[in-house]
Structure formats: structure tokens, C-alpha cells
Design a protein around this motif. Sequence first.
Motif, short mmCIF file in Angstrom:
data_model
loop_
_atom_site.label_atom_id
_atom_site.label_comp_id
_atom_site.label_asym_id
_atom_site.label_seq_id
_atom_site.Cartn_x
_atom_site.Cartn_y
_atom_site.Cartn_z
N LEU A 122 73.98 10.22 37.91
CA LEU A 122 74.46 11.59 37.93
C LEU A 122 75.46 11.77 36.79
O LEU A 122 76.25 10.86 36.51
CB LEU A 122 75.16 11.94 39.25
N VAL B 230 78.22 14.74 35.86
CA VAL B 230 78.83 15.96 36.39
C VAL B 230 79.86 16.46 35.40
O VAL B 230 80.80 15.73 35.05
CB VAL B 230 79.49 15.69 37.76
N THR C 9 76.51 19.56 38.00
CA THR C 9 75.67 18.42 37.66
C THR C 9 74.73 18.80 36.52
O THR C 9 73.91 19.70 36.65
CB THR C 9 74.85 17.97 38.88
N ALA D 230 70.62 14.39 36.53
CA ALA D 230 70.35 13.66 37.77
C ALA D 230 68.96 13.05 37.63
O ALA D 230 67.97 13.78 37.51
CB ALA D 230 70.42 14.61 38.97
#
Length: 446
Positions: A40, A42, A129, A132
Motif C-alpha cells: 500500500l 498512502v 491510497t 495497492a
Amino acid sequence: MARSKNAYGLDIHPLRDVLYAELHSRPFQVLPSPAKVSCLAVMIGPEKKQAEFEHFCSLYGYFDCVAPDEDGVCFEVDFGHFKIRRDNHLEFTSYMITQTQMATSETPFEHNALSCLPLDWLSTLPGKTIAAFHVVVEDARSTPEPDLGLVKRYFEGMRLVGSRPQNGDAQVWTSFQLHSDGCGRFLIYNKHMSDSQLGRMVQRVVEIETYRLMAMIALPMARTYNAELMQMDEKLARTTASLSDPSEDSDEQRLLGELIDMAAWVEAARAKSSYRFSGTRAYHELILKRLSELKEDEVSGHLTITEFMTRRLTPAVRTCNTADKHLESLSTRIDRVSDMMRTQVEMSIQSQNQQLLTSMDRRSKIQLAMQHTVEGLSVAAISYYSVGLLKFLIEAVYDKGVEFDKSLVIGLSVPIVVGGVWFATRKIHKRFLLLAKAREEKDKQV
């Protein structure tokens, strides 16, 4: 480090330990195969950095572990059945969740490492985000290469990009697209790599995908600005043409207002986009460096990751660079046109001032002529009243018995009085001229 804390009594620079630690702040992972990794990225603003760190610390409570007291560049935590690595970057925070003990499944992406994290923790993660994706590492050291049709089914039938990095020691497949779970996918088959080599290669793949998305954030902005910049170019061309055409009676105030509006728009656009475009260039350079480190060989019939990036990402980066340079060029040209217009206005003002000075000179000459006329009239008036007063004096003397020709004396006094008044007036006039000349010379010296 003080002198007493080293074996040689040396006076150590206070930043030496920090500089040593910086080189090891983001260590490569040692990754066995098989393994599943979920990543991920962010985006976090400066105002939410502390909230994001506190949210990360709350994850320790789910697994009865002690959270760190202060934020850092990189954290690697082993929670038993999975590991998590958190990297703090300037614009974003990345999470890499690694699972090495996996249940058997029919497809590699049926279960992923994100399932190790609490769902309520994931859903409340601060920030936006931007990346991903899942990375599945299969051990192919003792098994034949996978069937291409089977690999394609893992990617839901999407067109594949594949290569043999590290001179053929592994095989990497991806589609660079989002799949049914809203995440990207990478499938890696380890053929001859050690755990440390595999960890470094996976880290490069993760960084390439993350930096690719970060580099392309500026693309929609660049496309919007490119469309608007074309209109600005045409508007500036019309303004320049109207200024350069001597036969056209241009409204300088209106043109100046248009230039000010264009300059304000350009500077506002540069303020919004400069940081984003420079970030795109920096991320692109990092991507090219990571691609060169992969040392890819081609898989027959498929684009390599480097070829895909060259054909798809590089044009996007060039679009951003073009918009950035176009903004800079337009700003420079607006400044030049503004300088030209200021020069034209200054020349117009100088012409008006010259006409004003000529008019003032004419008025000064008229005023001087009028002044001489008034002086002549004033001499006559003063002389008239002076002769009148002198007449009273002569009559008073005559009435007292002094014998003389009264009319003759009054008549003779007229030219004497007029001459005296004229002489006194000229004397006063010359005195004022000398005072004015002296003041003018004094002002020149200052």
C-alpha cells in the motif's frame, strides 16, 4: 560521541552516527519463496503525519505488542504469522505486508497478505491510497516453468507484461491494471535466486509500481494546462500583434489588463504545478534506475517491464515536462510583451510631457509679455498717483506764499516721477531674477 566514549579519545562530529545510520535506514528484505506480499502507498499531508503514525501504533494493540514511542524512517515488525514494513517518504507512506506461511489455494491471488490485517484498521487508515497491489512469489527452482495460459487466467485474462529479470534467474508477470479486488497484481517465479537476492528484486518491483503511480499524478493536470495554454498562446499572439501594428489604434489600458490577467493565471498555474511536475521528473529518474537494476531478458512475444514503461510512462512524463516548459515559456513571453508595452507607454508619456513642456513654454512667453504689459501699466498707475500726491504738496507750498509757476512745476514733475517709478520697478525685477538664478544654481549643485 564524546572523547571519553571512543577508544582513541577523538573529538567526533555530532552528526557522524546519524550519517552512518542513514545508509541503513531502509534495509532490503530477505524474502523466502514461496511468499505473498501486499503493498500500500498512502499519500499523507504534513498535517496528518502524526495521526497516521498513531494509527500505525494502534496496530500493535491488535497483536499485544509494544508500539514505538517516536516515528521513524522505517519500521519492520514481525507479528508472528506475518511481517509488516512501514516506510516514511516525503509525500506518502508505504506499507509492505509479507506472509510466508500460507494455506494452499487453487490460485495464487485467492488469498493475499492484506487479509492478515484487521479490516477496521485498514478502513480507517488516514490519507488517500494511491497504490495497492499484491506480489505473489512462487518457488520454481525444482518445478518447470508455468503454463502461459494458466498465468493469464491468474490475471483475469488481461494482456500480460513479462520478463526474466536478473539475467533469467526469475520470471515476472504483471498486467499493470486493476483487477476485480481493486488492486494490481505481480506474479514472480523464483528459479535460481537466494532469499536476499529475491528480497532486493521484489523491493525494486514494488518501488517501480509505486513510483509509476506517483509520477503519473501530474498527468491529468498537465493535460488540462496544455489545453488552456493553447488558448493563452493565441490570446498573447493577438495582444502582441495589436501592439506591433502601428496602424491599429490600440486601447493600452485594456491590453495592459489582459496581460495582467494572463500573468496572474500563469503564475497561479506555476505555483500549483511546479512541485508536482518536479516530483514527476524525480520519480521517473528513480524508475529508470530501478529498471536498469532489474537486468531483464525478454520473454518471447511479450513486452518487458522496461519496454512497457518506455512506451507508456515516458510519453506521460514528457507531457508533464512539456506543460512545465510551456508555462515557463509563456511567463517569459508575457514579461517581454509587458516590457514592450511599458516602453510604449513610457514613450507616449514622454511625448505628452514634451507637448506639455512646449505648451508651458508658450504660456510662459505669453505670461512674460503680459507681465511686461502689466509692468508698464503699473508704472503709469503708480506715476499717476504719485503725481497726484506731489500736486497736493506743490499746492500746499504755493498757498503758503512761495511764488513759482505752479502749472510748470507740476508738468515738470510728471517725467521725473515716471522715470523714477520705472527705474525702481526695473531694479526690483532684476533683483528677483538674480535670486531665482542663484536658487537654480544651488539646486543643480545639490
